[in-house]
Design an enzyme around this catalytic site. Structure first.
Site, mmCIF file in Angstrom:
data_model
loop_
_atom_site.group_PDB
_atom_site.id
_atom_site.type_symbol
_atom_site.label_atom_id
_atom_site.label_comp_id
_atom_site.label_asym_id
_atom_site.label_seq_id
_atom_site.Cartn_x
_atom_site.Cartn_y
_atom_site.Cartn_z
ATOM 1 N N ASP A 254 0.907 -1.153 0.000
ATOM 2 C CA ASP A 254 0.000 0.000 0.000
ATOM 3 C C ASP A 254 0.942 1.199 0.000
ATOM 4 O O ASP A 254 1.528 1.527 1.030
ATOM 5 C CB ASP A 254 -0.886 0.010 1.253
ATOM 6 C CG ASP A 254 -1.919 1.125 1.173
ATOM 7 O OD1 ASP A 254 -1.548 2.235 0.720
ATOM 8 O OD2 ASP A 254 -3.075 0.906 1.532
ATOM 9 N N HIS A 255 1.115 1.814 -1.162
ATOM 10 C CA HIS A 255 2.218 2.788 -1.263
ATOM 11 C C HIS A 255 2.002 4.004 -0.367
ATOM 12 O O HIS A 255 2.955 4.723 -0.064
ATOM 13 C CB HIS A 255 2.480 3.180 -2.724
ATOM 14 C CG HIS A 255 1.431 4.054 -3.319
ATOM 15 N ND1 HIS A 255 0.242 3.582 -3.784
ATOM 16 C CD2 HIS A 255 1.413 5.387 -3.514
ATOM 17 C CE1 HIS A 255 -0.472 4.584 -4.250
ATOM 18 N NE2 HIS A 255 0.201 5.684 -4.086
ATOM 19 N N HIS B 137 -5.911 2.690 1.067
ATOM 20 C CA HIS B 137 -5.133 3.830 1.565
ATOM 21 C C HIS B 137 -5.822 4.532 2.743
ATOM 22 O O HIS B 137 -5.202 4.798 3.768
ATOM 23 C CB HIS B 137 -4.901 4.848 0.454
ATOM 24 C CG HIS B 137 -4.408 4.246 -0.824
ATOM 25 N ND1 HIS B 137 -3.431 3.283 -0.853
ATOM 26 C CD2 HIS B 137 -4.758 4.454 -2.120
ATOM 27 C CE1 HIS B 137 -3.192 2.930 -2.112
ATOM 28 N NE2 HIS B 137 -3.999 3.628 -2.893
#
Ligand SMILES: NC(=O)c1ccc[n+]([C@@H]2O[C@H](COP(=O)([O-])OP(=O)(O)OC[C@H]3O[C@@H](n4cnc5c(N)ncnc54)[C@H](OP(=O)(O)O)[C@@H]3O)[C@@H](O)[C@H]2O)c1
Length: 491
Positions: free
Chosen positions: A178-179, A241
């Site tokens: 999950d950047h 996110h």
């Protein structure tokens, strides 16, 4: 001080967009900083019939803008090898195993293997299981899996995927990307809270009125339209996110600042999220889809989008954590395409005094504003604190001011790219900034209820104009209880 990591990365999807836009630049930064040096190699795979030279030239092109010299680029690229590979063909994995063993010996990689799946999600479990069945794993060192998003499209499919991955990899070998968790200011949430007793002591329902998370984009769906139409803003942004950010904001302090303990607290927070029934979804969640504006087509007329698409390009919602810390504090979230600006921020809105005594003394309308702590994630990165003060001059009225701390330009240059940080963490075996299965599962359970309700009803779309902050109902979500979004388009 950089500590050199030793690993062989096998990248599935090496000819793809994510690889050249994000992964090679991230690896190059690690190389420049000495996090990877001599004991590192990468096998890139895709169906395309490339050879090592072609692959190295693609990799070089994607990193040369950040290079100190041509030599640095070619030294880096010399660690990259290409094998044409169809993930559906079990025989091809045997070839990969042979190349992996050779590179292991050549670079003294100590059997440390990372398998990075950057492919369409339908291939995730197929690849993981073939890696196991065709014995591509090493017997010494580690075997780890990095997996891209999306992790399922609802709880059931996510569970199916997880069960399938579990037959090849244990949970502690899996690193779900999950950047957002690789972003500097998202990682700052814990430092701000647990590094400052002054902040943490008011981080509860006695002092906080509401919390707001906004992840806004000012572009439309563009070339991703085909994928986006099967996902929508809720799945694309909220399930992953936003839920991750919420869990960092809501969690209790871990006993140790270590991945196992942190993840346990995040899960505990997510498990206290109240899962809505249909009526509650209708009341607490708003969906939107952008209309046309000038040259901008409305969503339903974008390429690859059906003319009757019910997919939301905007979502706003109110969430409730049912525990003693947060009972009664709404957590508002919103995200969408073609909004007023591109930014990500968290606003923690504190309670005002019950009575505005200054205004009462002057016989004026209340003037005190809530104190607001803002964590600016991007494009600016920093903190802001809005407080009240006396208005300068005669009399005794009040106005507000802001303390601001932005990262300096030189600090910003030091900020690692999100993928750089995450790949390095995976090589170190640190799960702190990856979503655990229990977190992902809980997030899907919450989101599924909203999807279920929305799917049962045709939406009245389009309902917001590009360049605004979404439909009117997203404002009303707050104004009906006398609140407002801290960030407003006109600010
Ligand atoms: N791009 C982004 O900005 C972004 C952002 C977040 C997450 N992601 C995720 O990252 C992953 C990759 O996305 P992407 O945008 O890079 O996709 P992409 O550009 O479409 O690349 C897909 C890759 O899959 C390979 N491939 C397809 N079928 C294959 C097969 N049968 N055997 C072997 N390789 C095969 C392709 O190689 P060949 O054509 O050579 O076979 C290509 O390298 C996806 O999970 C996506 O959701 C992407």
């Amino acid at each position: 001080m950089a500590t050199e990591q030793t690993a062989l990365i096998t990248l599935f999807g090496a000819t793809g967009d994510l690889a050249s836009r994000k992964l090679y630049p991230a690896l190059f930064n690690l190389y420049k900083k000495g996090e990877i040096k001599e004991h590192f190699a990468l096998i890139g795979t895709g169906r395309r019939e490339w050879d090592d030279d072609k692959f190295r030239s693609v990799v070089s092109d994607s990193v040369k803008g950040a290079a100190d010299s041509d030599q640095q680029v070619s030294d880096f690229a010399s660690h990259f090898y290409y094998k044409s590979h169809d993930v559906t063909n079990p025989e091809h994995y045997k070839v990969l195993k042979g190349v992996a063993d050779q590179l292991d010996a050549k670079y003294d990689l100590k059997g440390n293997r990372i398998f990075y799946i950057s492919l369409a999600p339908r291939f995730f479990s197929l690849v993981a299981n073939n890696l196991k069945q065709q014995n591509v794993f090493s017997d010494n060192g580690f075997n780890r899996l990095i997996i891209e998003k999306p992790f399922g499209h609802d709880f059931e499919s996510a569970q199916e995927l997880n069960d399938s991955l579990s037959s090849a990899f244990d949970e502690d070998q899996v690193f779900r990307i999950d950047h957002y968790l690789g972003k500097e200011m998202v990682q700052n949430i814990a430092a701000l809270r647990f590094g400052n007793p002054m902040i943490e002591s008011v981080w509860n329902n006695k002092f906080i009125d509401n919390v707001q998370v906004t992840l806004a984009e000012n572009m439309g769906v563009g070339e991703r339209a085909g994928y986006y139409d099967t996902s929508g803003a809720l799945r694309d942004m909220v399930q992953n996110h936003i839920m991750q950010i919420l869990s960092l904001l809501a969690m209790d302090e871990p006993n140790k600042y270590k991945d196992v303990e942190i993840r346990a607290q995040k899960v505990k927070a997510l498990q206290s999220l109240h899962i809505y029934d249909e009526d509650e979804v209708a009341k607490n969640f708003v969906r939107g889809q952008y209309g046309a504006n000038g040259d901008q087509k409305d969503y339903r007329h974008e390429d690859n989008v059906p003319e009757d698409s019910n997919t939301e390009t905007f979502v706003a919602g109110k969430l409730e954590f049912q525990n003693n810390r947060w009972a009664g504090v709404p957590f508002y979230v919103r995200t969408g395409k073609l909004l007023a600006d591109k930014f990500a921020r968290i606003d923690v809105v504190f309670k005002k005094p019950a009575l505005d005594d200054f205004a009462r003394a002057n016989g004026t309308a209340p003037q005190l504003l809530p104190s607001v702590l803002t964590i600016k994630i991007e494009p600016d990165s920093g903190f802001e604190m809005q407080l009240n003060k006396k208005h300068v001059g005669q009399g005794y009225t009040t106005d507000s001011f802001k303390f601001t701390h932005d990262l300096t330009d030189s600090e910003m240059k030091e900020v690692p790219l999100p993928y750089e940080r995450l790949i390095n963490d995976a090589m170190k075996g640190d799960h702190t900034n990856f979503a655990s299965w229990a977190e992902v599962a809980q997030a899907w359970k919450f989101v599924d209820q909203i999807e279920k309700f929305w799917n049962s009803k045709k939406a009245d779309f389009p309902n917001y104009t590009p360049g605004t902050m979404g439909p009117k109902a997203a404002e009303e979500l707050l104004t009906r209880s006398g609140r407002n979004w801290a960030f407003r388009a006109e600010d």
